[in-house]
Scaffold this motif. Sequence first.
Motif, PDB file in Angstrom:
ATOM      1  N   UNK A 140      12.871 -12.922 -10.065  1.00 11.98           N
ATOM      2  CA  UNK A 140      11.589 -12.643  -9.400  1.00 11.98           C
ATOM      3  C   UNK A 140      10.460 -12.545 -10.423  1.00 11.98           C
ATOM      4  N   UNK A 141      10.736 -11.932 -11.574  1.00 10.31           N
ATOM      5  CA  UNK A 141       9.722 -11.820 -12.624  1.00 10.31           C
ATOM      6  C   UNK A 141       9.351 -13.208 -13.155  1.00 10.31           C
ATOM      7  N   UNK A 142      10.343 -14.073 -13.297  1.00 12.04           N
ATOM      8  CA  UNK A 142      10.088 -15.447 -13.739  1.00 12.04           C
ATOM      9  C   UNK A 142       9.207 -16.179 -12.728  1.00 12.04           C
ATOM     10  N   UNK A 172       9.018 -13.623   2.486  1.00 13.53           N
ATOM     11  CA  UNK A 172       8.757 -14.050   1.114  1.00 13.53           C
ATOM     12  C   UNK A 172       9.607 -15.273   0.776  1.00 13.53           C
ATOM     13  N   UNK A 173      10.861 -15.267   1.168  1.00 11.13           N
ATOM     14  CA  UNK A 173      11.737 -16.413   0.912  1.00 11.13           C
ATOM     15  C   UNK A 173      11.219 -17.675   1.598  1.00 11.13           C
ATOM     16  N   UNK A 174      10.744 -17.538   2.831  1.00 10.72           N
ATOM     17  CA  UNK A 174      10.167 -18.688   3.536  1.00 10.72           C
ATOM     18  C   UNK A 174       8.948 -19.215   2.792  1.00 10.72           C
ATOM     19  N   UNK A 175       8.108 -18.300   2.315  1.00 12.02           N
ATOM     20  CA  UNK A 175       6.921 -18.719   1.562  1.00 12.02           C
ATOM     21  C   UNK A 175       7.332 -19.439   0.283  1.00 12.02           C
ATOM     22  N   UNK A 228      -0.395 -12.612  -3.588  1.00 11.70           N
ATOM     23  CA  UNK A 228       0.300 -11.726  -2.636  1.00 11.70           C
ATOM     24  C   UNK A 228       1.806 -11.749  -2.859  1.00 11.70           C
ATOM     25  N   UNK A 229       2.367 -12.932  -3.016  1.00 18.51           N
ATOM     26  CA  UNK A 229       3.814 -13.040  -3.215  1.00 18.51           C
ATOM     27  C   UNK A 229       4.193 -12.479  -4.582  1.00 18.51           C
ATOM     28  N   UNK A 230       3.381 -12.753  -5.589  1.00 19.44           N
ATOM     29  CA  UNK A 230       3.646 -12.218  -6.923  1.00 19.44           C
ATOM     30  C   UNK A 230       3.634 -10.689  -6.914  1.00 19.44           C
ATOM     31  N   UNK A 231       2.677 -10.101  -6.220  1.00 21.07           N
ATOM     32  CA  UNK A 231       2.607  -8.634  -6.125  1.00 21.07           C
ATOM     33  C   UNK A 231       3.864  -8.088  -5.455  1.00 21.07           C
TER      34      UNK A 231
END
Length: 176
Positions: A103-105, A31-34, A51-54
């Motif tokens: 993360x929410x932001x 996720x960090x790489x994305x 996907x990342x937001x989920x």
Amino acid sequence: MPHDALDPPPVALLDDPLAYFLAAHHLQRVVCQRLHGFAAALRVSRKEAGRVSAYLTEDLALHHEDEDLDLYPALRRRAVPADGLGPTLARLGREHHQGLATAAQIAGALAVSPAEAEVVLDAGAAAAMQDYAASELRHLAIENAVVLALARIRLKRPDLLAISRNMKARRGIKAP
């Protein structure tokens, strides 16, 4: 169905919670790489953003609960004073709380323009993604090198069974 790098760790790993934590940390690295990639490009496909937001709004909170409610307390009970683990676990717990807010932001930034094929990011969102990813990677390094290393040494079979049972319960999986 082929495995995707953003899929959660296999449920079978819950029988070995320390292995599950390592797999979950690998997912966090992906996720960090994305996020670094999104920030550099200032755009992301709607599918990838979703996907990342989920992950950031669902899976991450569950992972932090696993650590904050089970792993860290078990380690606090088993650690010896020479481990000096108290301040480290307190810091990691604070970082969980702060990380969830960021993360929410980020998830909010990824959710804009739902009708569009891609999300265009502004400089503020890109900077938040870069900062979050860098912070999270430092956090993961400590968890893997210190916390999980000590967990392998200090935790006993009953501790690991209890952690496994609670992690399964959080996911709605009936433990045998």
